[in-house]
Design an enzyme around this catalytic site. Structure first.
Site, PDB file in Angstrom:
ATOM      1  N   ASN A   1     -11.448 -18.488   8.920  1.00  0.00           N
ATOM      2  CA  ASN A   1     -12.786 -18.306   8.351  1.00  0.00           C
ATOM      3  C   ASN A   1     -13.737 -19.263   9.055  1.00  0.00           C
ATOM      4  O   ASN A   1     -13.821 -20.445   8.727  1.00  0.00           O
ATOM      5  CB  ASN A   1     -12.753 -18.566   6.848  1.00  0.00           C
ATOM      6  CG  ASN A   1     -14.042 -18.158   6.161  1.00  0.00           C
ATOM      7  OD1 ASN A   1     -15.112 -18.175   6.771  1.00  0.00           O
ATOM      8  ND2 ASN A   1     -13.952 -17.818   4.891  1.00  0.00           N
ATOM      9  N   ASP A   2     -14.483 -18.729  10.025  1.00  0.00           N
ATOM     10  CA  ASP A   2     -15.381 -19.562  10.816  1.00  0.00           C
ATOM     11  C   ASP A   2     -16.486 -20.203   9.987  1.00  0.00           C
ATOM     12  O   ASP A   2     -17.088 -21.193  10.417  1.00  0.00           O
ATOM     13  CB  ASP A   2     -16.034 -18.722  11.923  1.00  0.00           C
ATOM     14  CG  ASP A   2     -15.018 -18.152  12.894  1.00  0.00           C
ATOM     15  OD1 ASP A   2     -14.198 -18.927  13.398  1.00  0.00           O
ATOM     16  OD2 ASP A   2     -15.048 -16.937  13.139  1.00  0.00           O
ATOM     17  N   THR A   3     -16.781 -19.639   8.833  1.00  0.00           N
ATOM     18  CA  THR A   3     -17.929 -20.119   8.069  1.00  0.00           C
ATOM     19  C   THR A   3     -17.585 -21.289   7.144  1.00  0.00           C
ATOM     20  O   THR A   3     -18.462 -21.800   6.460  1.00  0.00           O
ATOM     21  CB  THR A   3     -18.543 -18.982   7.238  1.00  0.00           C
ATOM     22  OG1 THR A   3     -17.589 -18.515   6.289  1.00  0.00           O
ATOM     23  CG2 THR A   3     -18.963 -17.830   8.147  1.00  0.00           C
TER      24      THR A   3
END
Length: 795
Positions: free
Chosen positions: A482-484
């Site tokens: 999850n890049d966020t």
């Protein structure tokens, strides 16, 4: 379906109402040349990659929508009526058009003002060009004289520089018409090869000549957009067509275009065929016989053969695995559209679509590694090449380029999960092929040291050893899958609980490989690593009903029942099962919690409740609108892992429930918006007023994982190092299904029967009329092998 439907055999999607809620696209390409085409005729073309090798322009999020494209205009010279062979750009006669998207081709047919037309778009397997093969038939009762215009808008080289520096960049454009071969050529005398916008003057030319040609006699041509479109206009009604004012002048400045005008006369009932082609030729061979490559497909016989070859290549690809379940929609997706989308994602690499400009990133390391799992059955040689490519992006200490380009440039972000996806790619390839020689092959590390593929795997274990936080869990870096969750740890770095589960799963997979190879010392080291991580998860990460998601700065917990937002995340429930990290009671409870708290009408949410306040100590997830993207949307990719986890728990009805819910044709298209024949990255959840709206279609890992999980865990035939495991986990109402699969040179025809209506359990396997012990089919020296499987409760 309001806008279209699958053909009877499932091999085509037929768009009957071309005014779709968004452009519905297809991909046409070979190993080097890539093109997209929408139902509107919009799309982009490039060679090698869309940043450095852009041939045409494509403006995302612009008005008019889905422009520019690959257009053919017709003008009736007696009446002045103008239309296009695709509904756009002229935008008239909506009811006259139909679009068929097939595998590697798109065909548009129309019946306008007594003229029946069809245009077939495809890219030959071995030539760097795209073909637009046209048929016109006069179905009126009078002679027709038509002016035909082929149109493209050029970009020529570096797409980002073209976008941000057009005022200067356009002075390097060169376009001229070669009358000897009826072909227009275009290039740029300045070319940037850096990955980002830069003031560095590289003092080189683009290494290609683009060409645009037709086998009709060219009466006039145009090279400058300003002259063709006219001021304050767009492609709907170009001034050059309205005034019949094509200049037939070459250009050395401005916005370069290719326009070729020809005349076609048709008697009543007469049909004529002709061809446009757009492509490139390397400059280093331009003055040789290669200059005449453009006219190769002026021959309609070669066009026909090239198209048959494209269709046959996809037939060959699909026939390596085939399923026949009781449900036609599953058969259509699993036999054709899901492996097709996965192969497109493998080849294109998340870089160009209706949503992605193709200028901000190269191949993603984790994306590229995951895509291997979907092509390894049908194209093991391509999977092998990709593993070598990935190996060259790994540094000798085990960290990797997060994004990289084929030319060797990359970006290091230290996402904590990136390196371990290499383990997945290698182990799945070896299980499928038994090609253990791969491990001894040498590739350079990204820092120029060298080692075998085996050494690259060991380097990743060193990365794991050096990436633990105070809870014994992986330090986030710039994020995990999850890049966020990109600022979750502050200066302390934070720790990823999902990352710990992922590490455990990948290290266990590597351990099994090392045991199989009799590498006992290395195997023990890997086992020690994953046991330590597993113990930390069980000690610190259980929240009573589910597993938490992360530790932030100062031991802050994310994904806990005590949080106001983001109480539960999907990934730490599914990967707890996939990694077999805890006891059965906790795993079942975690998955039931995911069902209870995350499921919606359109699928399970990535987390809930969505964040409704910005928290700079968590990251971008909290800045996104609730219900979209990673902030509480139905994120399709992690749903595949939920399906796998339910299968591993033996709950076939629940796995089937999620799988069916996620099929792209399940939601009304006016709500769904995106293509109903491929998966999207996410679907807006019930936490936003546009619930059910999909976005970021095509270029998502969803297709690869959905294909892999359905084949390997639902239908339950998966490769291990010494054979095929037969272990279906299916809905209890299925009575029988068929699974045909190529494995190490043998075609297995597997028929599964479920007389006891169970979700899991194999009572008996009969291979070539001989009952076998256990549920692993060992290698056969037969060309074909019939297998009968009886499911049921064990005695």
């Amino acid at each position: 379906m309001k806008y279209g439907h699958f053909s009877k055999d499932g091999r085509e999607f037929i768009i009957t109402n071309v005014a779709t809620p968004s452009p519905w696209i297809n991909y046409l390409y070979n190993d080097k040349y890539f093109s997209t085409i929408s139902n509107n005729g919009g799309g982009v073309s490039y060679i090698r990659n869309p940043l450095h090798g852009r041939i045409t322009r494509y403006r995302i999020n612009d008005l008019p929508h889905d422009r520019p494209g690959k257009y053919i205009y017709l003008k009736d010279l007696d009446t002045g009526e103008l239309w296009s062979l695709t509904w756009q750009p002229v935008g008239r006669f909506l009811e006259a058009y139909q679009v068929v998207h097939g595998f590697g081709y798109t065909k548009v047919t129309a019946q306008v003002l007594g003229i029946h037309s069809s245009v077939l778009y495809f890219v030959p397997l071995n030539d760097n060009q795209e073909i637009w093969s046209v048929q016109l038939t006069n179905r009126s009762d009078k002679n027709r004289k038509l002016s035909v215009y082929g149109y493209v808008e050029f970009c020529l080289g570096h797409a980002l520089i073209d976008l941000i520096n057009q005022c200067d960049d356009q002075h390097f454009n060169r376009v001229y018409f070669d009358q000897d071969i009826n072909t227009l050529f275009a290039t740029k005398t300045y070319w940037v090869t850096e990955n980002a916008g830069t003031q560095q003057q590289e003092n080189k030319s683009w290494d290609q000549w683009a060409f645009f040609t037709t086998n009709l006699h060219v009466e006039k041509y145009e090279t400058l957009r300003e002259r063709f479109i006219g001021a304050y206009r767009n492609e709907n009604k170009p001034l050059g067509i309205e005034k019949d004012s094509l200049s037939s002048q070459d250009t050395d400045y401005g916005n370069a275009v290719g326009v070729l005008q020809s005349i076609v006369e048709l008697e009543p009932g007469e049909k004529k065929e002709f061809i446009f082609s757009l492509g490139v030729i390397p400059k280093n061979g331009f003055k040789s016989k290669n200059k005449y490559i453009p006219v190769k497909y002026h021959n309609s016989g070669l066009v026909s053969k090239a198209f048959k070859d494209v269709k046959q290549s996809w037939v060959d690809y699909f026939q390596k695995a085939y399923v026949k379940t009781p449900e036609p929609d599953i058969n259509v997706f699993m036999n054709y559209w899901t492996p097709y989308q996965a192969k497109v994602a493998f080849d294109v690499g998340r870089v160009a679509s209706f949503y992605y400009w193709g200028i901000g990133r190269g191949f993603g390391f984790r994306d590229t590694a995951q895509d291997v799992i979907a092509v390894v059955i049908s194209r093991p040689e391509k999977a092998r090449e990709r593993i070598h490519l990935l190996a060259r992006q790994i540094f000798s200490d085990g960290h990797v380029y997060h994004h990289f380009y084929n030319e060797g440039q990359g970006e290091v972000t230290r996402h904590c999960d990136d390196p371990l996806w290499f383990i997945l790619a290698v182990t799945e390839y070896l299980k499928e092929t038994g090609d253990f020689d791969l491990l001894d092959e040498v590739e350079p590390f990204a820092d120029q040291k060298t080692g075998t593929i085996y050494h690259h795997l060991l380097a990743i274990t060193n990365f794991v050893k050096n990436n633990h936080g105070k809870h014994g869990l992986p330090v986030f870096g710039r994020g995990d899958w999850n890049d966020t969750l990109d600022y979750i740890g502050g200066d302390e770095g934070g720790e990823s609980v999902w990352g710990a589960m992922f590490y455990t799963a990948m290290l266990k997979s590597l351990f099994k490989l090392l045991v199989f190879l009799d590498k006992s010392q290395d195997a023990e080291g890997v086992k020690k690593l994953y046991i330590g991580i597993q113990e930390s998860v069980n000690k610190y990460c259980w929240d009573g009903e589910w597993f938490i998601r992360a530790f932030g700065a100062k031991d802050r917990i994310i994904g806990s029942k005590n949080n106001r937002y983001g109480k539960i995340f999907i990934n730490t429930q599914s990967w707890a099962v996939i990694s077999e990290i805890s006891d059965q009671e906790k795993l079942l409870k975690a998955m039931d919690s995911a069902y209870s708290h995350l499921d919606t009408e359109y699928g399970p949410k990535i987390c809930a409740p969505a964040f409704k306040e910005i928290d700079e100590n968590i990251g971008l997830i909290t800045r996104c609108v609730p219900g979209k993207k990673e902030n509480g949307a139905v994120f399709c990719h992690p749903t595949t892992w939920l399906i796998q986890a339910e299968c591993m728990l033996g709950r076939g009805d629940r796995a089937y429930y999620y799988y069916k819910k996620m099929l792209p044709n399940n939601i009304d298209s006016d709500r769904f918006i995106a293509e109903p024949y491929v998966y999207s990255q996410y679907i807006t959840s019930d936490e936003h007023k546009t619930e059910g709206r999909a976005s970021h279609s095509w270029q998502t890992g969803t297709a690869a994982w959905m294909y892999y999980v359905c084949l390997n865990y639902m239908l339950g035939v998966r490769a291990v190092y010494d054979g095929l495991i037969i272990d279906p986990v299916i809905p209890s109402h299925w009575e029988t299904f068929v699974f045909k699969r190529l494995y190490r040179g043998t075609e297995y025809d597997i028929q599964i029967f479920n007389p006891d209506k169970v979700q899991k359990g194999v009572k008996e396997i009969i291979m070539e009329e001989e009952k076998i012990r256990g549920n692993i089919i060992t290698f056969s020296d037969r060309k074909t092998c019939k297998v009968k499987v009886i499911m049921g409760k064990s005695n």
